[in-house]
Design an enzyme around this catalytic site. Structure first.
Site, PDB file in Angstrom:
ATOM      1  N   ASN A 126      -5.869  -2.843  24.506  1.00 46.71           N
ATOM      2  CA  ASN A 126      -4.743  -2.136  25.119  1.00 46.71           C
ATOM      3  C   ASN A 126      -5.133  -0.761  25.625  1.00 46.71           C
ATOM      4  O   ASN A 126      -4.277   0.053  25.937  1.00 46.71           O
ATOM      5  CB  ASN A 126      -3.593  -2.000  24.101  1.00 46.71           C
ATOM      6  CG  ASN A 126      -3.974  -1.166  22.885  1.00 46.71           C
ATOM      7  OD1 ASN A 126      -5.148  -1.038  22.567  1.00 46.71           O
ATOM      8  ND2 ASN A 126      -2.986  -0.621  22.193  1.00 46.71           N
ATOM      9  N   HIS A 165      -3.438   6.154   4.018  1.00 49.02           N
ATOM     10  CA  HIS A 165      -4.236   4.991   3.611  1.00 49.02           C
ATOM     11  C   HIS A 165      -3.711   3.668   4.163  1.00 49.02           C
ATOM     12  O   HIS A 165      -4.461   2.875   4.751  1.00 49.02           O
ATOM     13  CB  HIS A 165      -4.258   4.963   2.082  1.00 49.02           C
ATOM     14  CG  HIS A 165      -5.141   3.941   1.464  1.00 49.02           C
ATOM     15  ND1 HIS A 165      -4.729   2.666   1.176  1.00 49.02           N
ATOM     16  CD2 HIS A 165      -6.414   4.017   1.034  1.00 49.02           C
ATOM     17  CE1 HIS A 165      -5.709   1.997   0.600  1.00 49.02           C
ATOM     18  NE2 HIS A 165      -6.752   2.792   0.495  1.00 49.02           N
ATOM     19  N   ASN A 197     -14.093   1.331  -6.374  1.00 48.55           N
ATOM     20  CA  ASN A 197     -15.031   2.304  -5.813  1.00 48.55           C
ATOM     21  C   ASN A 197     -15.788   3.105  -6.863  1.00 48.55           C
ATOM     22  O   ASN A 197     -16.161   4.251  -6.616  1.00 48.55           O
ATOM     23  CB  ASN A 197     -14.276   3.300  -4.919  1.00 48.55           C
ATOM     24  CG  ASN A 197     -13.616   2.648  -3.730  1.00 48.55           C
ATOM     25  OD1 ASN A 197     -14.033   1.592  -3.280  1.00 48.55           O
ATOM     26  ND2 ASN A 197     -12.577   3.282  -3.219  1.00 48.55           N
ATOM     27  N   ASP A 246      -0.864   2.039  18.221  1.00 49.41           N
ATOM     28  CA  ASP A 246      -1.744   0.895  18.046  1.00 49.41           C
ATOM     29  C   ASP A 246      -1.213  -0.103  17.019  1.00 49.41           C
ATOM     30  O   ASP A 246      -1.877  -1.096  16.712  1.00 49.41           O
ATOM     31  CB  ASP A 246      -3.133   1.371  17.611  1.00 49.41           C
ATOM     32  CG  ASP A 246      -4.255   0.884  18.531  1.00 49.41           C
ATOM     33  OD1 ASP A 246      -3.961   0.149  19.480  1.00 49.41           O
ATOM     34  OD2 ASP A 246      -5.420   1.233  18.281  1.00 49.41           O
ATOM     35  N   SER A 287     -11.262  -0.440  -0.041  1.00 49.64           N
ATOM     36  CA  SER A 287      -9.985  -0.538   0.669  1.00 49.64           C
ATOM     37  C   SER A 287     -10.179  -0.938   2.117  1.00 49.64           C
ATOM     38  O   SER A 287      -9.334  -1.598   2.716  1.00 49.64           O
ATOM     39  CB  SER A 287      -9.265   0.816   0.641  1.00 49.64           C
ATOM     40  OG  SER A 287      -8.539   0.998  -0.526  1.00 49.64           O
ATOM     41  N   ASP A 314       0.838  -1.198   0.000  1.00 49.66           N
ATOM     42  CA  ASP A 314       0.000   0.000   0.000  1.00 49.66           C
ATOM     43  C   ASP A 314       0.876   1.252   0.000  1.00 49.66           C
ATOM     44  O   ASP A 314       1.917   1.282  -0.660  1.00 49.66           O
ATOM     45  CB  ASP A 314      -0.907  -0.058   1.246  1.00 49.66           C
ATOM     46  CG  ASP A 314      -2.220   0.661   1.079  1.00 49.66           C
ATOM     47  OD1 ASP A 314      -2.215   1.902   0.996  1.00 49.66           O
ATOM     48  OD2 ASP A 314      -3.285   0.003   1.063  1.00 49.66           O
TER      49      ASP A 314
END
Length: 354
Positions: free
Chosen positions: A126, A112, A212, A73, A293, A64
């Site tokens: 977490n 993205h 899309n 995270d 996506s 990507d």
């Protein structure tokens, strides 16, 4: 094509680009603050699968725009990656998959890949941000797009590198413009499809965004490759208006949560974005995007749960396709033009016979 950040659909360019566009509310079984907004995690029944598999030992390559390698995270989930755009001195591979690229500049569309990564496998329970579909899987950041776009040669190299370096799942939330399927069909530009075939021989499952632009079939490489093509659903489990119909010749197609794109933030898919990026929904390090996506990493996460059980590529694909459910009708493993074989169901997939 890129993620639909709020209501604007960005058109594709030559080569391939990132494909980004009420139901039962999400439960909050984890302590991740944004889990209650993650209706997609609920729709694919991810948490119900976790007692059986959490994806430990599986690696998802996000081919990507690169990933924010320091995101709280994601950082602890990352394995070494690579960059294939902007390399100098004749090199075809360089750097480490950072979303900023070799020039050190982070462009807005390049958030993205970080968003895709969080959907698939963000650190879970977490007390931070969001939960991932495969909470114990690893993420391999592969940067093949810059400013949201790139070319087939770099994408093919990225897929092959990922397969050679231990990726179990190849997430391709990218695609070309409608009509370009013919190029690979007639053999003019088959590089990405051949790379996906190569990854399969190395034991990797490829999942690819449908597109899309609301046409009747998956865009390339989803249309003509051996991977699973993924269409999008909204929070009501309806086919998303922006999504291509999940149709391809071999019918290896499913649907997954991708959002609405024309409503509020919570109608779309919340996930991680680079901490330095601007959040359109006002939460630093997190944002809501829509698009196929976003649907694709939901399926990549389920694939990781299955591969972590020791399943082969064929067994994993079969489990995804045969246990997917058609909304309203409740049928499983039955093809329809709107949903393919249906919305992926992690709980049913991990419980299915091998």
């Amino acid at each position: 094509m890129r993620a639909l950040r709020r209501t604007t659909a960005l058109a594709g360019v030559l080569g391939l680009t990132a494909l980004v566009a009420s139901a039962t509310p999400a439960s909050a079984a984890t302590n991740d603050p944004l889990r209650g907004k993650q209706w997609g995690l609920t729709q694919v029944r991810a948490e119900q699968a976790w007692p059986t598999s959490r994806g430990a030992g599986a690696t998802i390559a996000v081919v990507d725009t690169g990933v924010d390698l320091t995101h709280p995270d994601l950082a602890a989930k990352l394995v070494p990656g690579a960059t294939f755009v902007g390399c100098t001195g004749g090199a075809t591979v360089c750097s480490d998959g950072n979303w900023k690229g070799v020039d050190g500049v982070g462009q807005e569309p390049d958030a993205h890949g970080t968003h895709v990564s969080g959907i698939a496998a963000a650190i879970t329970d977490n007390g931070t941000g969001v939960a991932g579909v495969a909470p114990d899987a690893r993420i391999m950041p592969i940067k093949v797009l810059e400013d949201g776009s790139g070319n087939t040669a770099d994408i093919a190299r990225g897929i092959r590198w990922a397969a050679d370096h231990g990726a179990d799942v190849i997430n391709l939330s990218l695609g070309s413009l409608p009509g370009t399927q013919v190029l690979s069909i007639v053999g003019v530009d088959p590089e990405v499809e051949e790379a996906i075939d190569y990854a399969r021989t190395k034991g990797a499952v490829s999942v690819i965004a449908a597109g899309n632009t609301s046409t009747i079939a998956c865009t390339s490489p989803g249309f003509s490759s051996s991977g699973i093509c993924v269409g999008s659903t909204d929070k009501n489990e309806l086919h998303s208006a922006f999504s291509e119909l999940p149709i391809k010749p071999d019918l290896k197609v499913v649907s997954a949560p991708g959002g609405f794109a024309f409503g509020a933030c919570d109608d779309d898919v919340w996930s991680t974005v680079p901490t330095e990026a601007t959040s359109g929904c006002g939460v630093a390090g997190y944002d809501a995007f829509a698009g196929t996506s976003m649907a694709t990493p939901h399926v990549a996460g389920v694939a990781a749960l299955l591969l972590a059980q020791g399943r082969t590529v064929d067994q994993t694909e079969k489990a995804i396709l045969t246990t997917a459910r058609t909304p309203v009708l409740g049928l499983r493993g039955q093809f329809s033009p709107l949903y393919g074989y249906g919305v992926v169901d992690a709980q049913a997939a991990v419980a299915s016979a091998r």
